[in-house]
Design an enzyme around this catalytic site. Structure first.
Site, PDB file in Angstrom:
ATOM      1  N   ASN A 147     -10.121   5.434  14.541  1.00 39.82           N
ATOM      2  CA  ASN A 147      -9.373   4.275  15.047  1.00 39.82           C
ATOM      3  C   ASN A 147      -7.914   4.618  15.347  1.00 39.82           C
ATOM      4  O   ASN A 147      -7.076   3.726  15.441  1.00 39.82           O
ATOM      5  CB  ASN A 147      -9.485   3.086  14.079  1.00 39.82           C
ATOM      6  CG  ASN A 147      -9.054   3.439  12.677  1.00 39.82           C
ATOM      7  OD1 ASN A 147      -8.464   4.496  12.453  1.00 39.82           O
ATOM      8  ND2 ASN A 147      -9.336   2.567  11.725  1.00 39.82           N
ATOM      9  N   ARG A 285       1.488   1.980   6.431  1.00 45.80           N
ATOM     10  CA  ARG A 285       1.175   1.293   5.173  1.00 45.80           C
ATOM     11  C   ARG A 285       2.369   0.427   4.807  1.00 45.80           C
ATOM     12  O   ARG A 285       3.522   0.863   4.905  1.00 45.80           O
ATOM     13  CB  ARG A 285       0.881   2.288   4.042  1.00 45.80           C
ATOM     14  CG  ARG A 285      -0.510   2.922   4.123  1.00 45.80           C
ATOM     15  CD  ARG A 285      -1.649   1.912   3.930  1.00 45.80           C
ATOM     16  NE  ARG A 285      -2.973   2.460   4.117  1.00 45.80           N
ATOM     17  CZ  ARG A 285      -3.687   2.405   5.244  1.00 45.80           C
ATOM     18  NH1 ARG A 285      -3.204   1.799   6.320  1.00 45.80           N
ATOM     19  NH2 ARG A 285      -4.894   2.913   5.321  1.00 45.80           N
ATOM     20  N   GLN A 314      -3.112  -6.122  -0.217  1.00 52.35           N
ATOM     21  CA  GLN A 314      -3.969  -6.727   0.795  1.00 52.35           C
ATOM     22  C   GLN A 314      -5.216  -7.304   0.155  1.00 52.35           C
ATOM     23  O   GLN A 314      -5.831  -6.591  -0.654  1.00 52.35           O
ATOM     24  CB  GLN A 314      -4.337  -5.678   1.849  1.00 52.35           C
ATOM     25  CG  GLN A 314      -3.147  -5.325   2.693  1.00 52.35           C
ATOM     26  CD  GLN A 314      -3.492  -4.554   3.941  1.00 52.35           C
ATOM     27  OE1 GLN A 314      -2.629  -4.252   4.712  1.00 52.35           O
ATOM     28  NE2 GLN A 314      -4.738  -4.229   4.155  1.00 52.35           N
ATOM     29  N   HIS A 333      -4.317  -7.068   8.817  1.00 56.11           N
ATOM     30  CA  HIS A 333      -4.594  -5.636   9.034  1.00 56.11           C
ATOM     31  C   HIS A 333      -5.729  -5.461  10.066  1.00 56.11           C
ATOM     32  O   HIS A 333      -6.879  -5.272   9.698  1.00 56.11           O
ATOM     33  CB  HIS A 333      -4.965  -5.009   7.690  1.00 56.11           C
ATOM     34  CG  HIS A 333      -4.906  -3.525   7.681  1.00 56.11           C
ATOM     35  ND1 HIS A 333      -4.914  -2.782   6.535  1.00 56.11           N
ATOM     36  CD2 HIS A 333      -4.852  -2.615   8.681  1.00 56.11           C
ATOM     37  CE1 HIS A 333      -4.863  -1.504   6.822  1.00 56.11           C
ATOM     38  NE2 HIS A 333      -4.845  -1.379   8.135  1.00 56.11           N
TER      39      HIS A 333
HETATM   40  P1  NDP Z   1      -2.138  12.139  10.605  1.00 58.89           P
HETATM   41  O1  NDP Z   1      -2.444  12.854   9.336  1.00 58.89           O
HETATM   42  O2  NDP Z   1      -2.719  12.622  11.880  1.00 58.89           O
HETATM   43  O3  NDP Z   1      -0.573  12.097  10.822  1.00 58.89           O
HETATM   44  C1  NDP Z   1       0.321  11.844   9.794  1.00 58.89           C
HETATM   45  C2  NDP Z   1       1.561  12.639  10.105  1.00 58.89           C
HETATM   46  O4  NDP Z   1       2.517  12.297   9.119  1.00 58.89           O
HETATM   47  C3  NDP Z   1       1.359  14.153  10.059  1.00 58.89           C
HETATM   48  O5  NDP Z   1       1.918  14.721  11.218  1.00 58.89           O
HETATM   49  C4  NDP Z   1       2.110  14.541   8.798  1.00 58.89           C
HETATM   50  O6  NDP Z   1       2.695  15.804   8.843  1.00 58.89           O
HETATM   51  C5  NDP Z   1       3.194  13.501   8.776  1.00 58.89           C
HETATM   52  N1  NDP Z   1       3.835  13.318   7.496  1.00 58.89           N
HETATM   53  C6  NDP Z   1       3.234  13.195   6.296  1.00 58.89           C
HETATM   54  N2  NDP Z   1       4.163  12.999   5.355  1.00 58.89           N
HETATM   55  C7  NDP Z   1       5.360  13.032   5.983  1.00 58.89           C
HETATM   56  C8  NDP Z   1       6.693  12.917   5.514  1.00 58.89           C
HETATM   57  N3  NDP Z   1       6.968  12.712   4.232  1.00 58.89           N
HETATM   58  N4  NDP Z   1       7.680  13.006   6.437  1.00 58.89           N
HETATM   59  C9  NDP Z   1       7.397  13.209   7.742  1.00 58.89           C
HETATM   60  N5  NDP Z   1       6.144  13.314   8.229  1.00 58.89           N
HETATM   61  C10 NDP Z   1       5.141  13.229   7.352  1.00 58.89           C
HETATM   62  O7  NDP Z   1      -2.506  10.616  10.361  1.00 58.89           O
HETATM   63  P2  NDP Z   1      -2.789   9.482  11.424  1.00 58.89           P
HETATM   64  O8  NDP Z   1      -1.809   9.576  12.530  1.00 58.89           O
HETATM   65  O9  NDP Z   1      -4.231   9.425  11.757  1.00 58.89           O
HETATM   66  O10 NDP Z   1      -2.528   8.193  10.541  1.00 58.89           O
HETATM   67  C11 NDP Z   1      -1.248   7.967   9.965  1.00 58.89           C
HETATM   68  C12 NDP Z   1      -1.345   6.848   8.951  1.00 58.89           C
HETATM   69  O11 NDP Z   1      -1.637   5.644   9.638  1.00 58.89           O
HETATM   70  C13 NDP Z   1      -2.506   6.999   7.944  1.00 58.89           C
HETATM   71  O12 NDP Z   1      -2.124   7.751   6.831  1.00 58.89           O
HETATM   72  C14 NDP Z   1      -2.820   5.577   7.575  1.00 58.89           C
HETATM   73  O13 NDP Z   1      -2.091   5.212   6.423  1.00 58.89           O
HETATM   74  C15 NDP Z   1      -2.321   4.771   8.766  1.00 58.89           C
HETATM   75  N6  NDP Z   1      -3.428   4.150   9.473  1.00 58.89           N
HETATM   76  C16 NDP Z   1      -3.374   2.803   9.661  1.00 58.89           C
HETATM   77  C17 NDP Z   1      -4.404   2.153  10.293  1.00 58.89           C
HETATM   78  C18 NDP Z   1      -4.330   0.691  10.547  1.00 58.89           C
HETATM   79  O14 NDP Z   1      -5.367   0.086  10.783  1.00 58.89           O
HETATM   80  N7  NDP Z   1      -3.155   0.084  10.520  1.00 58.89           N
HETATM   81  C19 NDP Z   1      -5.593   2.872  10.736  1.00 58.89           C
HETATM   82  C20 NDP Z   1      -5.493   4.307  10.612  1.00 58.89           C
HETATM   83  C21 NDP Z   1      -4.459   4.896   9.947  1.00 58.89           C
HETATM   84  P3  NDP Z   1       1.847  17.121   8.558  1.00 58.89           P
HETATM   85  O15 NDP Z   1       1.318  17.535   9.886  1.00 58.89           O
HETATM   86  O16 NDP Z   1       2.779  18.085   7.983  1.00 58.89           O
HETATM   87  O17 NDP Z   1       0.779  16.732   7.579  1.00 58.89           O
END
Ligand code: NDP
Length: 385
Positions: A147, A285, A314, A333
């Site tokens: 998603n 989140r 939630q 959500h």
């Molecule tokens: P990804 O793992 O593809 O991307 C997350 C990114 O965040 C990565 O590039 C990661 O870096 C980076 N990151 C992690 N920690 C940090 C930090 N402390 N500072 C800077 N960058 C950081 O996840 P997605 O894009 O698929 O999803 C992101 C979030 O979205 C999920 O964790 C989830 O909580 C949320 N989500 C929400 C949904 C909704 O329905 N609202 C549905 C799906 C997801 P690195 O490459 O180094 O790991």
């Protein structure tokens, strides 16, 4: 026999199934990084059906019962007398969606003595205490990428809705009004603004790609930089950290996972560094933002708008201050649970279960925790460095 407890959001108040607006959803065979969409052996639903509520049962119930497994589907997940708690002690598998999370706390996991697999139908497994899952050697899996584009689209929609001030204008029409001056007093163009993306993973990068045609100046921060050719093509301006990023942008979108590092990150101190009249869209989140600091920033004008679809906890209680704070565009959500997304993550959940029940390995891109450690996608995304 395996006991599978599926925790899903309640059916529509108007009854199940709903009257669908469209007859079909497109089939998306693969994602932007080349990963294939879920490939279960079969599915028992029509893509586009409401699968995420109790009666939808993620399209799994007949299949699992047909194999002789015990299946419990419930939306009752809070408090010691909940259906979830009643069935936890002999559950082998728990499935839930982040939109209606079955919080698997250390205490609950302790009582779930038979639990082997926790599946997130969707993405984001922070509702499972991953440390305890590691210690107990429980596998945690989610349907990676299912998603991500859905959330990216919702993000772009909310950025435009906030900057153009769409929701109050729509309300004026609904209320029978026509005062144009009232309607436009907080309405701006997105064109030319500085937009910053916090974490350019699957969702964040898709947001960057989708916002580039709006002729905005794009900024981002992440733990690692995107490839040089991507930065050049999208004209991206890199910043070392979120603290460095926020003074340079008018709009911030948030796409980092909830970890020890990101919890409460958007607090009073960080908000003080934003330009006056900034916008935040956070579909990552809710707990990444300090709830009351967001309300204060909207009231003071530091923020001109806040939107997203994630709350803590939630479902959000009726008196959650984000329901009534000024200039917000929150949804429940929903961004990752469009009917289109449900078809993909229901198929992915079935793919994970097929592997688990056959004793075969689960695709590594779906794994968060396995064999007593972070694994697959989890080793990359959830391990705090
Ligand atoms: P990804 O793992 O593809 O991307 C997350 C990114 O965040 C990565 O590039 C990661 O870096 C980076 N990151 C992690 N920690 C940090 C930090 N402390 N500072 C800077 N960058 C950081 O996840 P997605 O894009 O698929 O999803 C992101 C979030 O979205 C999920 O964790 C989830 O909580 C949320 N989500 C929400 C949904 C909704 O329905 N609202 C549905 C799906 C997801 P690195 O490459 O180094 O790991």
């Amino acid at each position: 026999m395996t006991k599978i407890v599926i925790v899903l959001y309640p059916d529509p108040e108007s009854g199940y199934p709903p009257r669908y607006a469209r007859d079909v959803v497109p089939t998306i065979p693969s994602y932007p990084n080349g990963q294939t969409a879920p490939t279960p052996a079969a599915i028992d639903f029509i893509p586009g059906e409401l699968l995420g509520s109790v009666s939808g049962g993620l399209g799994l119930v007949d299949w699992l019962r047909g194999l002789g497994h015990e299946v419990v589907v419930t939306s009752d997940k809070e408090g010691p007398d909940s259906e979830l708690d009643k069935h936890l002690p002999d559950a082998d598998v728990v499935i839930s969606q982040p939109f209606w999370p079955a919080y698997l706390t250390p205490e609950r996991i302790e009582r779930a003595t038979r639990l082997k697999l926790a599946i997130t139908a969707g993405i984001g497994s922070d509702h499972v205490d991953l440390r305890t899952a590691i210690d107990r050697r429980i596998t945690v899996a989610e349907v990676t990428y299912s998603n991500s584009i859905s959330v990216a689209e919702h993000t772009v929609m909310q950025v435009l809705a906030l900057v153009r001030d769409y929701l109050p204008q729509h309300q004026i029409v609904r209320d029978g009004g026509w005062n144009i001056a009232d309607a436009v007093q907080r309405s701006y163009d997105l064109e030319g603004l500085d937009v910053g993306v916090f974490a350019a993973g699957r969702i964040g990068r898709a947001v960057l790609e989708r916002l580039a045609p709006f002729a905005v100046k794009l900024h981002y921060t992440d733990r690692y930089r995107l490839p040089e050719d991507v930065e050049a093509r999208l004209g991206l301006i890199w910043h070392e950290s979120i603290v460095d990023l926020v003074p340079h942008v008018d709009v911030l979108t948030v796409h980092a996972p909830l970890t020890e590092e990101t919890e409460g990150l958007i607090d009073d101190a960080l908000l003080a560094k934003f330009r006056r009249g900034s916008y935040i869209v956070n579909p990552a989140r809710g707990a990444i933002a300090d709830r009351d600091a967001i309300v204060r920033a909207l009231e003071s004008g530091r923020l001109a708008g806040y939107a997203g679809d994630v709350w803590f906890p939630q479902p959000a209680p009726a008196d959650h201050p984000w329901r009534t704070m000024p200039h917000h565009g929150m949804t429940p959500h929903t961004s990752g649970t469009s009917l289109s997304a449900q078809a993909r993550y229901a198929a992915g959940t079935r793919e994970i279960l097929e592997a688990f029940l056959a004793g075969k390995p689960i695709r590594s891109e779906y794994l968060i925790v396995d064999g007593g450690d972070y694994a697959g996608t989890g080793a990359h995304s959830y391990k705090t460095r």
